[in-house]
Design a protein around this motif. Structure first.
Motif, PDB file in Angstrom:
ATOM      1  N   UNK A   1       0.839  -1.194   0.000  1.00  0.00           N
ATOM      2  CA  UNK A   1       0.000   0.000   0.000  1.00  0.00           C
ATOM      3  C   UNK A   1       0.870   1.238   0.000  1.00  0.00           C
ATOM      4  N   UNK A   3       1.665   3.887   1.542  1.00  0.00           N
ATOM      5  CA  UNK A   3       1.667   4.687   2.753  1.00  0.00           C
ATOM      6  C   UNK A   3       2.713   5.789   2.621  1.00  0.00           C
ATOM      7  N   UNK A   5       4.832   8.388   5.002  1.00  0.00           N
ATOM      8  CA  UNK A   5       5.170   8.572   6.414  1.00  0.00           C
ATOM      9  C   UNK A   5       5.264  10.063   6.727  1.00  0.00           C
ATOM     10  N   UNK A  22      10.706   7.687  12.272  1.00  0.00           N
ATOM     11  CA  UNK A  22      11.178   6.371  12.714  1.00  0.00           C
ATOM     12  C   UNK A  22      12.705   6.335  12.860  1.00  0.00           C
ATOM     13  N   UNK A  63      -1.479  10.174  14.744  1.00  0.00           N
ATOM     14  CA  UNK A  63      -2.329   8.986  14.611  1.00  0.00           C
ATOM     15  C   UNK A  63      -1.778   8.064  13.519  1.00  0.00           C
ATOM     16  N   UNK A  64      -1.363   8.667  12.397  1.00  0.00           N
ATOM     17  CA  UNK A  64      -0.825   7.860  11.291  1.00  0.00           C
ATOM     18  C   UNK A  64       0.479   7.183  11.721  1.00  0.00           C
ATOM     19  N   UNK A  67      -0.129   4.236  14.016  1.00  0.00           N
ATOM     20  CA  UNK A  67      -0.588   3.069  13.250  1.00  0.00           C
ATOM     21  C   UNK A  67       0.573   2.426  12.490  1.00  0.00           C
ATOM     22  N   UNK A  68       1.390   3.257  11.851  1.00  0.00           N
ATOM     23  CA  UNK A  68       2.514   2.715  11.071  1.00  0.00           C
ATOM     24  C   UNK A  68       3.519   1.996  11.966  1.00  0.00           C
ATOM     25  N   UNK A  70       2.745   0.261  14.504  1.00  0.00           N
ATOM     26  CA  UNK A  70       2.158  -1.073  14.704  1.00  0.00           C
ATOM     27  C   UNK A  70       2.374  -1.959  13.481  1.00  0.00           C
ATOM     28  N   UNK A  71       2.229  -1.364  12.305  1.00  0.00           N
ATOM     29  CA  UNK A  71       2.454  -2.134  11.070  1.00  0.00           C
ATOM     30  C   UNK A  71       3.893  -2.653  11.039  1.00  0.00           C
ATOM     31  N   UNK A  72       4.844  -1.774  11.380  1.00  0.00           N
ATOM     32  CA  UNK A  72       6.257  -2.171  11.375  1.00  0.00           C
ATOM     33  C   UNK A  72       6.520  -3.263  12.403  1.00  0.00           C
ATOM     34  N   UNK A  74       4.409  -5.354  13.559  1.00  0.00           N
ATOM     35  CA  UNK A  74       3.720  -6.571  13.148  1.00  0.00           C
ATOM     36  C   UNK A  74       4.562  -7.360  12.147  1.00  0.00           C
ATOM     37  N   UNK A  76       4.597  -8.660   9.356  1.00  0.00           N
ATOM     38  CA  UNK A  76       4.134  -9.491   8.234  1.00  0.00           C
ATOM     39  C   UNK A  76       3.168  -8.738   7.320  1.00  0.00           C
ATOM     40  N   UNK A  77       2.815  -7.514   7.717  1.00  0.00           N
ATOM     41  CA  UNK A  77       1.812  -6.785   6.938  1.00  0.00           C
ATOM     42  C   UNK A  77       2.275  -6.597   5.503  1.00  0.00           C
TER      43      UNK A  77
ATOM     44  N   UNK B  25       6.553  -2.162  -0.566  1.00  0.00           N
ATOM     45  CA  UNK B  25       5.254  -1.676  -0.112  1.00  0.00           C
ATOM     46  C   UNK B  25       4.650  -2.703   0.831  1.00  0.00           C
ATOM     47  N   UNK B  26       3.714  -2.239   1.648  1.00  0.00           N
ATOM     48  CA  UNK B  26       3.113  -3.122   2.651  1.00  0.00           C
ATOM     49  C   UNK B  26       1.635  -3.282   2.318  1.00  0.00           C
ATOM     50  N   UNK B  28      -0.616  -5.363   2.913  1.00  0.00           N
ATOM     51  CA  UNK B  28      -1.586  -5.901   3.866  1.00  0.00           C
ATOM     52  C   UNK B  28      -1.730  -5.052   5.129  1.00  0.00           C
ATOM     53  N   UNK B  32      -4.329  -4.405   9.894  1.00  0.00           N
ATOM     54  CA  UNK B  32      -4.180  -3.921  11.275  1.00  0.00           C
ATOM     55  C   UNK B  32      -5.276  -2.927  11.667  1.00  0.00           C
ATOM     56  N   UNK B  48      -2.969   7.739   6.593  1.00  0.00           N
ATOM     57  CA  UNK B  48      -1.947   6.704   6.354  1.00  0.00           C
ATOM     58  C   UNK B  48      -1.668   6.561   4.862  1.00  0.00           C
TER      59      UNK B  48
END
Lengths: 77, 285
Positions: A1, A3, A5, A22, A63-64, A67-68, A70-72, A74, A76-77, B25-26, B28, B32, B48
């Motif tokens: 996706x 995204x 940053x 980050x 907020x973004x 969330x990001x 958490x994605x990092x 995680x 496997x996203x 790119x991510x 998925x 979350x 986002x």
């Protein structure tokens, strides 16, 4: 996706901003922005990262980023 | 964190082959969203995915409305504005670079400053001055039909306008963006703004697509008790830059010429990825 940053401005020098996201810093040009930029503002960089193309409201940016993070974490996203 | 696509093309016997596509790119990340309140997710989406934030927001909302059993609504104006800004950005920033020129930062700045109502004069100027030179450049290099081949599923302006074209060569791909920009300018001038509200009843399963600047964007959602249970996003770049997707197939078997990197760069620009794209050309002995 696709995204983008939000990056926090930590220094400004002669139309160039040093921004942080980050733990990584980079330098980008502010010349595409119509609004004036201050230290602590959050910027969205365009493709390639050389130019800031938007200022994002702090609340939205935090907020973004949260969330990001958490994605990092995680992974496997 | 910065997303990037890398195209690696081998040249053997004078033609492109074994095209590899990798991406950081991510795709998925939307998973979350699970467990979060719907309102929070609808606010997070444009923050986002801010590069095409309007399309993402409207598509997410449309999927939620679908889940709530509401009929689809037309919300063309903000979407058209975003498409015009993205296509204008390609004309001002990306196409000059393909011609070996500096990006037109003055036009780019004016476009971004007026991104909710892109100025017709500015867009018309870009359309009058940039595409003719790029199209002539393709003709001069003999690349008008570069990448032509059997049609495959793809997303974007060419896919939306292909009924106007007899071939899917490089020149027609760029022309399709010109055609679409002109049509979007006309549509934007008469499009109406519609208020955006989150429907009161939202539980259910829904899916919706919108035509974003780079192609069809689809959101699929499942909502229970006002909480997101599943959220998936399929973006145009997922389709066009897939390792078995239309760009890889368009490039495979094409003549590499004496500047293969430029040929790949042109084809990538025609498909217009939403993130930076690095190109590696490996010349086999």
């Amino acid at each position: 996706m696709c995204m983008a940053v939000p990056s926090r401005v930590v220094a400004i020098d002669n139309g160039m901003a040093t921004v942080e996201a980050f733990g990584a810093t980079r330098t980008c040009s502010l010349m595409l922005l119509s609004e004036s930029v201050e230290i602590g503002d959050y910027l969205i960089l365009g493709v390639g990262g050389g130019f800031a193309q938007d200022i994002m409201p702090k609340e939205t940016a935090l907020a973004a980023l949260s969330f990001m993070a958490e994605v990092l974490a995680d992974g496997r996203a | 964190m910065e997303a990037k696509i890398t195209v690696t093309a081998r040249v053997a016997g004078g033609v492109f082959q074994n095209i590899a596509m990798t991406s950081t790119r991510l795709p998925d990340a939307a998973r979350l969203f699970t467990g979060r309140p719907l309102a929070e997710v609808l606010n997070l989406i444009p923050a986002v995915f801010s590069l095409c934030g309007t399309a993402q927001r409207l598509c997410g909302l449309a999927a939620v409305e679908n889940a709530a059993g509401l009929p689809p609504q037309a919300r063309p104006r903000p979407l058209l504005a975003e498409t015009l800004v993205e296509h204008g950005t390609a004309l001002a920033r990306d196409w000059p670079v393909l011609l070996g020129e500096a990006p037109d930062l003055k036009s780019l700045k004016a476009l971004r400053a007026a991104r909710h109502a892109p100025p017709p004069d500015l867009l018309a100027d870009l359309l009058d001055t940039v595409p003719p030179r790029l199209l002539a450049h393709l003709d001069a290099l003999g690349l008008a039909e570069f990448g032509q081949g059997p049609p495959r599923p793809e997303a974007g302006p060419f896919s939306r306008h292909q009924r106007h074209f007899v071939s899917n060569g490089l020149k027609n791909r760029f022309l399709a963006r010109v055609v679409e920009t002109r049509a979007a300018m006309v549509a934007f001038a008469t499009a109406e703004d519609l208020e955006i509200t989150i429907p009161a009843v939202t539980d259910g399963v829904g899916t919706a697509s919108v035509e974003a600047a780079r192609g069809t964007l689809t959101h699929s959602v499942r909502i229970e008790g006002g909480l997101v249970r599943d959220w998936r996003i399929a973006a145009p770049t997922d389709i066009n830059f897939h390792p078995d997707g239309p760009l890889v197939h368009a490039l495979s078997g094409q003549p590499a010429g004496d500047n293969p990197e430029h040929r790949v760069r042109l084809l990538v620009a025609a498909f217009d990825p939403c993130v930076a794209c690095e190109i590696e050309v490996i010349l086999d002995a």
